[in-house]
Enzyme design. Structure first.
Site, PDB file in Angstrom:
ATOM      1  N   HIS A  96     -16.161 -26.703  25.914  1.00  0.00           N
ATOM      2  CA  HIS A  96     -16.457 -26.270  24.437  1.00  0.00           C
ATOM      3  C   HIS A  96     -16.210 -27.091  23.356  1.00  0.00           C
ATOM      4  O   HIS A  96     -17.360 -27.395  22.596  1.00  0.00           O
ATOM      5  CB  HIS A  96     -15.681 -24.877  24.142  1.00  0.00           C
ATOM      6  CG  HIS A  96     -16.121 -24.261  22.705  1.00  0.00           C
ATOM      7  ND1 HIS A  96     -17.201 -23.566  22.417  1.00  0.00           N
ATOM      8  CD2 HIS A  96     -15.417 -24.534  21.339  1.00  0.00           C
ATOM      9  CE1 HIS A  96     -17.333 -23.323  21.088  1.00  0.00           C
ATOM     10  NE2 HIS A  96     -16.338 -24.043  20.400  1.00  0.00           N
ATOM     11  N   GLU A  97     -15.341 -27.913  23.282  1.00  0.00           N
ATOM     12  CA  GLU A  97     -15.198 -28.709  22.061  1.00  0.00           C
ATOM     13  C   GLU A  97     -15.920 -30.095  22.336  1.00  0.00           C
ATOM     14  O   GLU A  97     -16.426 -30.581  21.306  1.00  0.00           O
ATOM     15  CB  GLU A  97     -13.724 -29.106  22.087  1.00  0.00           C
ATOM     16  CG  GLU A  97     -12.603 -28.032  21.894  1.00  0.00           C
ATOM     17  CD  GLU A  97     -12.875 -27.242  20.575  1.00  0.00           C
ATOM     18  OE1 GLU A  97     -13.540 -27.557  19.694  1.00  0.00           O
ATOM     19  OE2 GLU A  97     -12.527 -26.067  20.565  1.00  0.00           O
TER      20      GLU A  97
ATOM     21  N   HIS B  10     -19.559 -29.550  21.217  1.00  0.00           N
ATOM     22  CA  HIS B  10     -19.713 -29.717  19.420  1.00  0.00           C
ATOM     23  C   HIS B  10     -20.119 -31.218  19.287  1.00  0.00           C
ATOM     24  O   HIS B  10     -20.908 -31.231  18.170  1.00  0.00           O
ATOM     25  CB  HIS B  10     -18.514 -29.396  18.934  1.00  0.00           C
ATOM     26  CG  HIS B  10     -18.275 -27.894  18.452  1.00  0.00           C
ATOM     27  ND1 HIS B  10     -19.264 -26.939  18.059  1.00  0.00           N
ATOM     28  CD2 HIS B  10     -17.229 -26.999  18.745  1.00  0.00           C
ATOM     29  CE1 HIS B  10     -18.694 -25.753  17.960  1.00  0.00           C
ATOM     30  NE2 HIS B  10     -17.583 -25.907  18.390  1.00  0.00           N
TER      31      HIS B  10
ATOM     32  N   GLU C  54     -21.394 -22.178  17.592  1.00  0.00           N
ATOM     33  CA  GLU C  54     -20.067 -22.065  18.360  1.00  0.00           C
ATOM     34  C   GLU C  54     -20.603 -21.308  19.718  1.00  0.00           C
ATOM     35  O   GLU C  54     -20.200 -21.646  20.789  1.00  0.00           O
ATOM     36  CB  GLU C  54     -19.199 -21.087  17.750  1.00  0.00           C
ATOM     37  CG  GLU C  54     -18.314 -21.579  16.741  1.00  0.00           C
ATOM     38  CD  GLU C  54     -17.312 -22.548  16.916  1.00  0.00           C
ATOM     39  OE1 GLU C  54     -16.717 -22.652  18.212  1.00  0.00           O
ATOM     40  OE2 GLU C  54     -17.050 -23.313  16.201  1.00  0.00           O
TER      41      GLU C  54
END
Length: 204
Positions: free
Chosen positions: A46-47, A50, A107
């Site tokens: 997920h990070e 970004h 997100e």
């Protein structure tokens, strides 16, 4: 090819974040929620997503586009049309009506990209759903739940529902990556280093 560096912080806060340049920070407080290496892969995916999706650049562009609107409200204040509340009202409207919804979309995009990324890397995508189920329980126990429209992130239940819908795509991506060989090496490595129980101690 993008490069990322990972930093572990011994803080009890259940959080992880990425900064431009590819540095990913993981607080040890989130490890019990990750619970295992598949869960940690979901968080890291997920990070990293970004950065891959260039969300920081998107945010800067958005601020540039909204700044003229902000000056309109400031002008209305000085002209006496808004009783000195124009800038205050304008900031709230832009934050709740534009910035936070855009942040929630980012997100969700990072959730989707990260899910496919972890699946292609031969981690179990089903664990991503379990991570957010554990996060939901943690947030409720800590009294940190707030309405989604006030948050920069989708609610945990929204993320769980979305990831559940994306699981077939993730499973397909995992199958296409021919993970059988990789998982075989992983099991051999765990056996050579004392089995999975040694690694699970990291997530307590």
């Amino acid at each position: 090819m993008s490069k990322h560096r990972f930093c572990a912080d011994y803080l009890i806060e259940a959080n992880a974040f990425v900064i431009p340049g590819g540095k990913v920070f993981v607080y040890s407080g989130i490890l019990p929620i990750a619970k295992n290496d598949d869960g940690l892969a979901a968080i890291l995916g997920h990070e990293i997503s970004h950065n891959l999706a260039q969300h920081a650049a998107e945010n800067m562009s958005r601020y540039v586009l909204l700044e003229p609107v902000r000056w309109v409200f400031i002008f209305l204040d000085y002209a006496g049309y808004t009783g000195g509340l124009g800038r205050f009202i304008g900031d709230i409207l832009m934050d709740l009506g534009m910035m936070r919804p855009a942040s929630r979309r980012q997100e969700s995009e990072a959730d989707y990209i990260g899910l496919l990324m972890m699946a292609k890397s031969c981690y179990d995508p089903n664990e991503a759903v379990k991570v957010w189920e554990r996060m939901e329980k943690f947030q409720r126990a800590a009294g940190n739940s707030i309405p989604q429209w006030l948050s920069t992130h989708p609610s945990d239940s929204t993320r769980i529902d979305a990831m559940t819908k994306w699981l077939p795509s993730a499973e397909e991506a995992r199958s296409e990556s021919e993970c059988g060989v990789t998982l075989g090496y992983s099991k051999e490595f765990q056996a050579a280093t004392g089995g999975p129980d040694i690694w699970s101690a990291l997530f307590r």
